[in-house]
Design an enzyme around this catalytic site. Structure first.
Site, mmCIF file in Angstrom:
data_model
loop_
_atom_site.group_PDB
_atom_site.id
_atom_site.type_symbol
_atom_site.label_atom_id
_atom_site.label_comp_id
_atom_site.label_asym_id
_atom_site.label_seq_id
_atom_site.Cartn_x
_atom_site.Cartn_y
_atom_site.Cartn_z
ATOM 1 N N TRP A 181 0.864 -1.188 0.000
ATOM 2 C CA TRP A 181 0.000 0.000 0.000
ATOM 3 C C TRP A 181 0.894 1.230 0.000
ATOM 4 C CZ3 TRP A 181 -0.243 3.991 3.684
ATOM 5 C CH2 TRP A 181 -1.151 5.007 3.339
ATOM 6 N N GLU A 222 -3.217 -3.069 -2.057
ATOM 7 C CA GLU A 222 -4.363 -2.467 -1.363
ATOM 8 C C GLU A 222 -4.728 -1.146 -2.030
ATOM 9 O OE1 GLU A 222 -3.468 -1.423 2.705
ATOM 10 O OE2 GLU A 222 -5.552 -0.938 3.184
ATOM 11 N N LYS A 224 -7.096 2.476 -2.438
ATOM 12 C CA LYS A 224 -7.630 3.510 -1.552
ATOM 13 C C LYS A 224 -8.312 4.581 -2.379
ATOM 14 C CE LYS A 224 -6.363 6.200 2.497
ATOM 15 N NZ LYS A 224 -5.448 6.276 3.621
ATOM 16 N N ASP A 257 -9.627 -2.759 1.928
ATOM 17 C CA ASP A 257 -9.731 -2.204 3.289
ATOM 18 C C ASP A 257 -11.081 -1.498 3.306
ATOM 19 O OD1 ASP A 257 -9.656 0.006 5.217
ATOM 20 O OD2 ASP A 257 -7.534 -0.434 5.501
ATOM 21 N N HIS A 260 -11.641 2.253 2.685
ATOM 22 C CA HIS A 260 -11.049 2.860 1.493
ATOM 23 C C HIS A 260 -11.995 3.039 0.316
ATOM 24 C CE1 HIS A 260 -6.617 1.892 2.727
ATOM 25 N NE2 HIS A 260 -7.311 2.519 3.661
ATOM 26 N N HIS A 284 -8.545 -5.852 4.961
ATOM 27 C CA HIS A 284 -8.235 -5.098 6.162
ATOM 28 C C HIS A 284 -9.574 -4.707 6.759
ATOM 29 C CE1 HIS A 284 -3.866 -3.491 5.456
ATOM 30 N NE2 HIS A 284 -3.924 -4.784 5.722
ATOM 31 N N ASP A 292 -11.717 7.332 5.896
ATOM 32 C CA ASP A 292 -10.825 6.267 6.359
ATOM 33 C C ASP A 292 -10.269 6.629 7.737
ATOM 34 O OD1 ASP A 292 -9.069 4.016 6.169
ATOM 35 O OD2 ASP A 292 -7.470 5.345 5.526
ATOM 36 N N ASP A 294 -10.123 4.930 10.522
ATOM 37 C CA ASP A 294 -9.447 3.861 11.264
ATOM 38 C C ASP A 294 -9.864 3.789 12.731
ATOM 39 O OD1 ASP A 294 -7.605 2.454 9.348
ATOM 40 O OD2 ASP A 294 -7.035 4.522 8.963
ATOM 41 N N ASP A 325 -7.047 -3.524 10.735
ATOM 42 C CA ASP A 325 -6.257 -2.330 10.444
ATOM 43 C C ASP A 325 -6.978 -1.101 10.983
ATOM 44 O OD1 ASP A 325 -4.581 -0.395 9.507
ATOM 45 O OD2 ASP A 325 -5.183 -0.577 7.399
HETATM 46 C C1 RNT Z 1 -3.760 3.114 4.999
HETATM 47 C C2 RNT Z 1 -3.882 1.656 4.730
HETATM 48 C C3 RNT Z 1 -2.760 0.816 5.235
HETATM 49 C C4 RNT Z 1 -2.247 1.246 6.567
HETATM 50 C C5 RNT Z 1 -1.270 0.293 7.191
HETATM 51 C C6 RNT Z 1 -0.528 0.920 8.337
HETATM 52 O O1 RNT Z 1 -4.870 3.823 4.652
HETATM 53 O O2 RNT Z 1 -5.092 1.190 5.242
HETATM 54 O O3 RNT Z 1 -3.148 -0.514 5.239
HETATM 55 O O4 RNT Z 1 -3.288 1.447 7.472
HETATM 56 O O5 RNT Z 1 -0.442 -0.218 6.241
HETATM 57 ZN ZN ZN Z 2 -5.439 -0.927 5.310
#
Ligand code: RNT
Ligand code: ZN
Length: 418
Positions: A181, A222, A224, A257, A260, A284, A292, A294, A325
């Site tokens: 990523w 990955e 986004k 993810d 994303h 993720h 995003d 988290d 994640d």
């Molecule tokens: C970031 C991605 C990625 C990170 C990690 C730390 O938007 O989700 O996966 O969160 O690699």
């Molecule tokens: Zn991620």
């Protein structure tokens, strides 16, 4: 109500709680190391901000500052999480002996020996991630940079990470998912959207030209949609990542993810779409709030829906590689780890306790009335009793009993980290 009574109730609904418990205990789910230290890692100046469009907000005391502290914190977290655990590492978590610091393009397997020892002693597998952010060589682009020297540095980093992933898989005897990523993107309207994507594609080609065994190492890309500071354009968009994986069967798998995508898109629906084409995919699991962000994974509708799709599409037999994640620095970090991990386990168990075949038959027979009623009434079956039994069998505290353990550790250890 006892577990035995709950089991009988589920049996009446055509569900074997015993099968569900046994299945869940066999499925690896990766716990991300980066919740413990706000994604800082150990290889760069910790006073520098994160880059790449990711942000950790909050300054709750007790962040792990060294590999020893992170490992100690992980041990507490792991002791409170049921199931078959893996650790998800980033390259920035290399553990350097005195004077052995290496920049990211020069990392070697030996820089992860401490993690191998940690995992081996606990019977854990490991996943891995090259770290294409929070580093002076981000210009700010990495694998898609027009600057050849920059791009070369990051390609070399990716290749080093393939070798490290192969090492982790071999040492630990478990598959290592290696996730690519980058936060590469632009803040404002690009003059060229194609160039960076072509360079990104060529860079991944070069990284994956490094020899590895696809049975052991599962490289993924990955995607986004955007990040803070890169609002207008993300090089590794959804179409880019999917197309790359589709064009490289046996070399690369897609990673989604669920933070994303645009807010009305759901990854639960994308899982079966991808499984119609890809033998394997990776996830993720996170919790986006508006973007995003988290946040810690909850036992909420979309987490349950994602897990439902994993289960009923046969994802638990290796087709879906599951990792968490998220990173929240506003609450006790160990509690965040444990709550999110337990919720992912809960959602998987909830999905395993669903009469998926019977529901599928109702759909295929066109009995949408029964499907509507029964899918909804299934929600009030005595799930909590089966979950508590799962925790007992895994030797971890039941709900209500683990937070005091975290609080005790907070007082004894975390509060002393000034
Ligand atoms: C970031 C991605 C990625 C990170 C990690 C730390 O938007 O989700 O996966 O969160 O690699
Ligand atoms: Zn991620």
């Amino acid at each position: 109500m006892s577990y035995q009574e709950a089991k009988t109730r589920y049996e009446a609904a055509g569900i074997s709680a015993e099968d569900a418990l046994a299945k869940l205990a066999s499925v690896p789910v990766a716990l991300h190391c980066w919740q413990g230290d706000d994604v800082r890692g150990f290889d760069t100046d910790p006073s520098k901000p994160l880059t790449g469009g990711i942000q950790t907000t909050g300054n709750y005391p007790g962040r792990a500052r060294t590999p020893q502290e992170l490992m100690a914190d992980l041990d507490i977290a792991l002791s409170l999480c049921p199931g078959k655990k893996k650790i998800n590492l980033h390259a920035s978590y290399a553990v350097f002996e005195d004077g052995d610091w290496a920049d990211r393009d020069r990392l070697e397997p030996r820089h992860f020996k401490a993690w191998v020892d940690f995992c081996r002693a606990r019977g854990l597998g490991a996943d891995f991630n090259p770290t294409f952010f929070s580093h002076p060589k981000c210009d700010p682009l990495t694998l898609s940079s027009p600057n050849e020297e920059t791009r070369r540095f990051w390609i070399d980093h990716g290749k080093a990470c393939i070798r490290i992933s192969q090492y982790l898989a071999e040492e630990l005897g478990q598959t290592c998912v290696m996730n690519i990523w980058t936060g590469d993107g632009l803040k404002d309207i690009p003059a060229d959207r194609l160039g960076p994507r072509v360079r990104y594609r060529e860079s991944i080609d070069e990284i994956l030209s490094e020899p590895f065994d696809f049975d052991k190492v599962k490289p993924c890309v990955e995607s986004k949609v955007f990040g803070i500071g890169v609002e207008a354009y993300t090089v590794g968009s959804a179409e880019f990542a999917l197309s790359y994986a589709a064009a490289h069967p046996g070399k690369c798998i897609p990673l989604m993810d669920n933070g994303h995508y645009h807010p009305t898109e759901v990854v639960s629906d994308k899982i079966p779409a991808l499984l119609a084409f890809f033998p394997e995919i990776a996830l993720h699991i996170t919790r986006p709030i508006r973007w995003d962000s988290d946040h810690v994974v909850l036992f909420d509708d979309e987490t349950r829906e994602i897990c439902k799709e994993i289960v009923r599409c046969g994802g638990l037999d290796g087709r879906v590689k599951i990792a968490l994640d998220y990173f929240d620095a506003s609450v006790n970090r160990i509690a965040a780890w444990v709550l999110g991990y337990r919720n992912a386990q809960k959602a998987l168990l909830y999905a395993l306790l669903t009469p998926n075949d019977a529901f599928k038959a109702m759909q295929d027979e066109g009995d949408f009335t029964s499907l509507l009623v029964m899918q909804d009434e299934q929600k009030t079956l005595p799930f909590g009793e089966v979950w508590a039994e799962y925790c007992r069998r895994c030797g971890v505290p039941e709900d209500g009993a683990w937070l005091p353990v975290v609080r005790q550790y907070e007082r004894a250890v975390l509060e002393k980290r000034a």
